[in-house]
Scaffold this motif. Sequence first.
Motif, PDB file in Angstrom:
ATOM      1  N   CYS A 175       0.816  -1.219   0.000  1.00 53.36           N
ATOM      2  CA  CYS A 175       0.000   0.000   0.000  1.00 53.36           C
ATOM      3  C   CYS A 175       0.851   1.271   0.000  1.00 53.36           C
ATOM      4  O   CYS A 175       0.378   2.329  -0.419  1.00 53.36           O
ATOM      5  CB  CYS A 175      -0.950   0.004   1.190  1.00 53.36           C
ATOM      6  SG  CYS A 175      -2.372  -1.105   0.982  1.00 53.36           S
ATOM      7  N   THR A 195      -8.095  -8.379   8.615  1.00 51.41           N
ATOM      8  CA  THR A 195      -8.650  -7.041   8.803  1.00 51.41           C
ATOM      9  C   THR A 195      -7.612  -5.952   8.624  1.00 51.41           C
ATOM     10  O   THR A 195      -7.875  -4.933   7.963  1.00 51.41           O
ATOM     11  CB  THR A 195      -9.273  -6.931  10.199  1.00 51.41           C
ATOM     12  OG1 THR A 195     -10.323  -7.904  10.329  1.00 51.41           O
ATOM     13  CG2 THR A 195      -9.862  -5.550  10.424  1.00 51.41           C
ATOM     14  N   ALA A 198      -6.898  -5.316   4.972  1.00 53.12           N
ATOM     15  CA  ALA A 198      -8.039  -4.671   4.328  1.00 53.12           C
ATOM     16  C   ALA A 198      -8.149  -3.205   4.743  1.00 53.12           C
ATOM     17  O   ALA A 198      -8.465  -2.334   3.926  1.00 53.12           O
ATOM     18  CB  ALA A 198      -9.324  -5.420   4.676  1.00 53.12           C
ATOM     19  N   GLU A 199      -7.862  -2.918   6.010  1.00 48.62           N
ATOM     20  CA  GLU A 199      -7.918  -1.533   6.471  1.00 48.62           C
ATOM     21  C   GLU A 199      -6.830  -0.688   5.819  1.00 48.62           C
ATOM     22  O   GLU A 199      -7.054   0.486   5.493  1.00 48.62           O
ATOM     23  CB  GLU A 199      -7.782  -1.498   7.991  1.00 48.62           C
ATOM     24  CG  GLU A 199      -9.033  -2.019   8.707  1.00 48.62           C
ATOM     25  CD  GLU A 199      -8.880  -2.047  10.218  1.00 48.62           C
ATOM     26  OE1 GLU A 199      -9.913  -2.044  10.922  1.00 48.62           O
ATOM     27  OE2 GLU A 199      -7.724  -2.064  10.701  1.00 48.62           O
ATOM     28  N   GLY A 202      -8.076  -0.009   2.407  1.00 50.57           N
ATOM     29  CA  GLY A 202      -9.152   0.966   2.491  1.00 50.57           C
ATOM     30  C   GLY A 202      -8.622   2.376   2.682  1.00 50.57           C
ATOM     31  O   GLY A 202      -9.125   3.333   2.077  1.00 50.57           O
ATOM     32  N   LEU A 205      -7.329   3.653  -0.644  1.00 55.56           N
ATOM     33  CA  LEU A 205      -8.442   4.043  -1.511  1.00 55.56           C
ATOM     34  C   LEU A 205      -9.067   5.354  -1.043  1.00 55.56           C
ATOM     35  O   LEU A 205      -9.418   6.223  -1.851  1.00 55.56           O
ATOM     36  CB  LEU A 205      -9.498   2.939  -1.517  1.00 55.56           C
ATOM     37  CG  LEU A 205      -9.080   1.593  -2.120  1.00 55.56           C
ATOM     38  CD1 LEU A 205     -10.107   0.522  -1.784  1.00 55.56           C
ATOM     39  CD2 LEU A 205      -8.917   1.711  -3.630  1.00 55.56           C
ATOM     40  N   ARG A 206      -9.186   5.519   0.272  1.00 53.78           N
ATOM     41  CA  ARG A 206      -9.807   6.719   0.829  1.00 53.78           C
ATOM     42  C   ARG A 206      -8.985   7.975   0.530  1.00 53.78           C
ATOM     43  O   ARG A 206      -9.525   9.072   0.376  1.00 53.78           O
ATOM     44  CB  ARG A 206      -9.985   6.552   2.340  1.00 53.78           C
ATOM     45  CG  ARG A 206     -10.836   7.646   2.998  1.00 53.78           C
ATOM     46  CD  ARG A 206     -11.032   7.369   4.480  1.00 53.78           C
ATOM     47  NE  ARG A 206     -11.717   6.098   4.704  1.00 53.78           N
ATOM     48  CZ  ARG A 206     -11.148   4.995   5.171  1.00 53.78           C
ATOM     49  NH1 ARG A 206      -9.859   4.999   5.489  1.00 53.78           N
ATOM     50  NH2 ARG A 206     -11.845   3.902   5.339  1.00 53.78           N
ATOM     51  N   ALA A 230     -14.273  -1.553   6.147  1.00 49.73           N
ATOM     52  CA  ALA A 230     -13.197  -0.596   5.887  1.00 49.73           C
ATOM     53  C   ALA A 230     -13.045  -0.309   4.400  1.00 49.73           C
ATOM     54  O   ALA A 230     -12.580   0.766   4.007  1.00 49.73           O
ATOM     55  CB  ALA A 230     -11.881  -1.135   6.447  1.00 49.73           C
ATOM     56  N   LEU A 231     -13.454  -1.257   3.559  1.00 50.70           N
ATOM     57  CA  LEU A 231     -13.331  -1.091   2.111  1.00 50.70           C
ATOM     58  C   LEU A 231     -14.571  -0.468   1.474  1.00 50.70           C
ATOM     59  O   LEU A 231     -14.470   0.218   0.451  1.00 50.70           O
ATOM     60  CB  LEU A 231     -13.082  -2.459   1.458  1.00 50.70           C
ATOM     61  CG  LEU A 231     -11.720  -3.106   1.717  1.00 50.70           C
ATOM     62  CD1 LEU A 231     -11.755  -4.573   1.327  1.00 50.70           C
ATOM     63  CD2 LEU A 231     -10.633  -2.376   0.947  1.00 50.70           C
ATOM     64  N   GLU A 233     -16.864   1.969   2.131  1.00 56.22           N
ATOM     65  CA  GLU A 233     -17.053   3.427   1.953  1.00 56.22           C
ATOM     66  C   GLU A 233     -16.114   4.019   0.906  1.00 56.22           C
ATOM     67  O   GLU A 233     -16.563   4.729  -0.004  1.00 56.22           O
ATOM     68  CB  GLU A 233     -16.894   4.124   3.313  1.00 56.22           C
ATOM     69  CG  GLU A 233     -17.206   5.614   3.277  1.00 56.22           C
ATOM     70  CD  GLU A 233     -15.978   6.439   2.923  1.00 56.22           C
ATOM     71  OE1 GLU A 233     -16.142   7.518   2.298  1.00 56.22           O
ATOM     72  OE2 GLU A 233     -14.862   6.006   3.243  1.00 56.22           O
ATOM     73  N   PRO A 234     -14.792   3.746   0.961  1.00 54.89           N
ATOM     74  CA  PRO A 234     -13.930   4.333  -0.066  1.00 54.89           C
ATOM     75  C   PRO A 234     -14.165   3.777  -1.463  1.00 54.89           C
ATOM     76  O   PRO A 234     -13.953   4.486  -2.455  1.00 54.89           O
ATOM     77  CB  PRO A 234     -12.511   4.005   0.430  1.00 54.89           C
ATOM     78  CG  PRO A 234     -12.662   2.882   1.365  1.00 54.89           C
ATOM     79  CD  PRO A 234     -13.997   3.074   2.014  1.00 54.89           C
ATOM     80  N   LEU A 235     -14.628   2.523  -1.572  1.00 57.43           N
ATOM     81  CA  LEU A 235     -14.902   1.965  -2.898  1.00 57.43           C
ATOM     82  C   LEU A 235     -16.063   2.665  -3.584  1.00 57.43           C
ATOM     83  O   LEU A 235     -16.143   2.688  -4.814  1.00 57.43           O
ATOM     84  CB  LEU A 235     -15.187   0.462  -2.790  1.00 57.43           C
ATOM     85  CG  LEU A 235     -13.964  -0.431  -2.595  1.00 57.43           C
ATOM     86  CD1 LEU A 235     -14.380  -1.871  -2.356  1.00 57.43           C
ATOM     87  CD2 LEU A 235     -13.031  -0.353  -3.799  1.00 57.43           C
TER      88      LEU A 235
END
Length: 248
Positions: A175, A195, A198-199, A202, A205-206, A230-231, A233-235
Amino acid sequence: VDGSASEPHEYRDAERTLTRLLDLMQRGRLPAQLLPLLDNFHAAVSADPASRCHLLALSHDALVVIFDGLADPLEPSVAVAFSSTCKGLRTPLQASLEVLKERHTKAEALWSKASTAESLAFMRDADELTWDAGDVTADDMATLAMLLRTRGLPKLQEINVVGSKFGDAGVQALCEGLAYSSLSTFSLGSNDFGTAGAEALGATLRSGGLPDLEVLSLGGNRIGKQGVAALAEPLRRHPLLRKLDFEG
């Protein structure tokens, strides 16, 4: 030019070096803000063409900036040649050369695990890269992030790293470079992350990372409800997204 990052090839012609630098700038390999430095170099060469090395008239900071612009871990020979234009450049650029050598070695190690028989030179112009041998580590993901961060993969559109066990640490390391990429397809299936990984994705992406994302595949991992949250909302901010894979 010798492709080795450890044994330089002597360049004695200052005009030849300048021509090479300007060519790289025109092809987008050097930042445009270096142009004033190269103009000064050209003026010095024109005023006194018999001098051994006009690059020595530049400050240490200016030399490092130019070297960093040339320092491609996948093609180190250009930066090595620059540092070898004259003997006086070798010492001030020694630390930068060591960093470049280390990055080149790590890139070779990562590429040796890729699903291709092509040479390392192929990697820089590839639009798709795949690792599915199952032996990619978190350190390898940090190397891939470094190549993205240093603009070493300008044409890359798709990354597939499947079946390794680098876990959350590998995703977090990768990332660090995703903000500098324009991937359309990103697949990290069955890499044993949860998790925290994934966070981290996220958060990337955010913050505006992967703006051209169309396909995201994260199947076979232990993301759980918190990771999906966590994914989610930004997706929603990625209007090009057309496929999500959370199989398994």
